[in-house]
Design a protein around this motif. Structure first.
Motif, mmCIF file in Angstrom:
data_model
loop_
_atom_site.group_PDB
_atom_site.id
_atom_site.type_symbol
_atom_site.label_atom_id
_atom_site.label_comp_id
_atom_site.label_asym_id
_atom_site.label_seq_id
_atom_site.Cartn_x
_atom_site.Cartn_y
_atom_site.Cartn_z
ATOM 1 N N LEU A 1 5.438 -0.915 1.483
ATOM 2 C CA LEU A 1 4.972 0.281 0.795
ATOM 3 C C LEU A 1 5.240 0.169 -0.706
ATOM 4 O O LEU A 1 6.224 -0.432 -1.133
ATOM 5 C CB LEU A 1 5.682 1.509 1.362
ATOM 6 C CG LEU A 1 5.464 1.732 2.864
ATOM 7 C CD1 LEU A 1 6.184 2.998 3.317
ATOM 8 C CD2 LEU A 1 3.981 1.820 3.202
ATOM 9 N N LYS A 2 4.360 0.767 -1.494
ATOM 10 C CA LYS A 2 4.449 0.629 -2.948
ATOM 11 C C LYS A 2 5.682 1.304 -3.542
ATOM 12 O O LYS A 2 6.054 1.007 -4.684
ATOM 13 C CB LYS A 2 3.182 1.176 -3.605
ATOM 14 C CG LYS A 2 1.973 0.265 -3.415
ATOM 15 C CD LYS A 2 0.749 0.798 -4.123
ATOM 16 C CE LYS A 2 -0.420 -0.166 -3.966
ATOM 17 N NZ LYS A 2 -1.660 0.352 -4.582
ATOM 18 N N ASP A 3 6.288 2.218 -2.787
ATOM 19 C CA ASP A 3 7.499 2.847 -3.316
ATOM 20 C C ASP A 3 8.771 2.085 -2.934
ATOM 21 O O ASP A 3 9.884 2.567 -3.150
ATOM 22 C CB ASP A 3 7.602 4.302 -2.851
ATOM 23 C CG ASP A 3 7.698 4.442 -1.338
ATOM 24 O OD1 ASP A 3 7.668 3.419 -0.628
ATOM 25 O OD2 ASP A 3 7.795 5.596 -0.862
ATOM 26 N N MET B 1 8.378 -6.628 6.497
ATOM 27 C CA MET B 1 7.978 -5.254 6.776
ATOM 28 C C MET B 1 8.906 -4.290 6.051
ATOM 29 O O MET B 1 10.124 -4.482 6.017
ATOM 30 C CB MET B 1 8.037 -4.968 8.279
ATOM 31 C CG MET B 1 7.315 -5.981 9.154
ATOM 32 S SD MET B 1 5.521 -5.929 8.977
ATOM 33 C CE MET B 1 5.160 -4.466 9.931
ATOM 34 N N SER B 2 8.334 -3.222 5.481
ATOM 35 C CA SER B 2 9.165 -2.160 4.915
ATOM 36 C C SER B 2 10.027 -1.547 6.007
ATOM 37 O O SER B 2 9.620 -1.508 7.176
ATOM 38 C CB SER B 2 8.289 -1.055 4.302
ATOM 39 O OG SER B 2 7.817 -1.420 3.037
ATOM 40 N N THR C 1 0.826 -1.207 0.000
ATOM 41 C CA THR C 1 0.000 0.000 0.000
ATOM 42 C C THR C 1 0.860 1.258 0.000
ATOM 43 O O THR C 1 2.077 1.193 0.195
ATOM 44 C CB THR C 1 -0.913 -0.010 1.245
ATOM 45 O OG1 THR C 1 -1.745 1.157 1.259
ATOM 46 C CG2 THR C 1 -0.081 -0.033 2.526
ATOM 47 N N THR C 2 0.204 2.396 -0.193
ATOM 48 C CA THR C 2 0.890 3.681 -0.092
ATOM 49 C C THR C 2 0.719 4.297 1.289
ATOM 50 O O THR C 2 1.335 5.317 1.589
ATOM 51 C CB THR C 2 0.337 4.680 -1.136
ATOM 52 O OG1 THR C 2 -1.076 4.830 -0.935
ATOM 53 C CG2 THR C 2 0.594 4.182 -2.543
ATOM 54 N N LEU D 1 10.714 -5.644 -2.508
ATOM 55 C CA LEU D 1 9.392 -6.235 -2.714
ATOM 56 C C LEU D 1 9.503 -7.733 -2.963
ATOM 57 O O LEU D 1 8.763 -8.531 -2.374
ATOM 58 C CB LEU D 1 8.689 -5.550 -3.892
ATOM 59 C CG LEU D 1 7.343 -6.151 -4.316
ATOM 60 C CD1 LEU D 1 6.355 -6.169 -3.163
ATOM 61 C CD2 LEU D 1 6.779 -5.378 -5.506
ATOM 62 N N ILE D 2 10.411 -8.146 -3.821
ATOM 63 C CA ILE D 2 10.579 -9.571 -4.123
ATOM 64 C C ILE D 2 10.988 -10.332 -2.867
ATOM 65 O O ILE D 2 10.463 -11.416 -2.570
ATOM 66 C CB ILE D 2 11.629 -9.783 -5.225
ATOM 67 C CG1 ILE D 2 11.201 -9.091 -6.524
ATOM 68 C CG2 ILE D 2 11.846 -11.274 -5.471
ATOM 69 C CD1 ILE D 2 9.875 -9.541 -7.069
ATOM 70 N N ALA D 3 11.917 -9.769 -2.091
ATOM 71 C CA ALA D 3 12.358 -10.422 -0.857
ATOM 72 C C ALA D 3 11.194 -10.545 0.121
ATOM 73 O O ALA D 3 11.050 -11.565 0.814
ATOM 74 C CB ALA D 3 13.498 -9.631 -0.216
ATOM 75 N N ALA D 4 10.339 -9.532 0.176
ATOM 76 C CA ALA D 4 9.177 -9.563 1.076
ATOM 77 C C ALA D 4 8.199 -10.653 0.639
ATOM 78 O O ALA D 4 7.641 -11.375 1.481
ATOM 79 C CB ALA D 4 8.485 -8.203 1.079
#
Length: 211
Positions: A109-111, A131-132, A88-89, A117-120
């Motif tokens: 987070l989308k940014d 978690m970001s 999400t943003t 992101l891939i690791a998450a």
């Protein structure tokens, strides 16, 4: 190793297309299906999987029509569905806490960079937490400073106050008494060092507690 099969849930087609491209470019993730709402996500999970193998992970937006992402996450986890990674943003304390309480495996987070992101996705699909960095910092700051760690109910009341609702309106919408609303606001003022609603709302926004 077989790629991680993902159900991608977001109400914006362009966003879904971009996320699909990022995820599948890694070669380690395959978007097996997409949904544009919480209801569609649950329908996709209830239907036979496209390849018969099922989904390893749901990547879920928060704000969508026909069922928000947090409520949908809770429904999926209650039904013993696959892990859910929130993407999400939005990063307010309340949303993060509500998402984790609903059973989300992570909050990104989308940014975030593509590799994060891939690791998450990989961690969440394997049953871990993802978690970001900014979200982790926010939670750590909240835990290290309990004086401003507002409860979910306090955050709900403060967010309602921020929209201009009166104590009577807040009490009616949350099904509590006006006296309870006043008590929560007193606690909020004490924790934030505020003397008025306006000051409390301003300080809460500075701290990122509310939008």
């Amino acid at each position: 190793m077989s790629p991680i099969t993902v159900l991608l849930v977001d109400d914006h087609p362009v966003v879904r297309a971009g996320l699909r491209a990022v995820l599948e470019a890694s070669g380690r993730v395959r978007v097996a299906a997409e949904a544009s709402s919480g209801a569609q996500a649950q329908e996709a999970l209830a239907a036979p999987a496209p390849d018969g193998a099922g989904f390893d992970l749901v990547v879920m937006d928060i704000q969508m029509p026909d069922g928000d992402g947090i409520a949908t996450t809770a429904a999926i986890r209650t039904a013993d569905g696959p892990p859910v990674l929130i993407l999400t943003t939005f990063e307010t304390d309340r949303l993060v806490i509500d998402a984790i309480s609903a059973g989300a495996a992570g909050y990104i987070l989308k940014d975030a960079p593509a590799d994060e992101l891939i690791a998450a996705v990989e961690r969440a699909a394997a049953g871990g937490r993802a978690m970001s960095a900014t979200v982790t910092e926010r939670l750590a700051r909240r835990l290290s400073n309990p004086a401003v760690a507002l409860s979910r109910r306090e955050l709900e009341i403060l967010e309602a106050a921020a929209t201009g609702e009166s104590n009577r309106e807040i009490a009616a919408s949350l099904f509590i008494s006006q006296a309870t609303v006043k008590t929560h606001l007193v606690h909020v003022f004490d924790k934030l060092g505020a003397a008025t609603r306006t000051e409390a709302v301003a300080k809460a926004r500075e701290l990122g507690l509310i939008d």
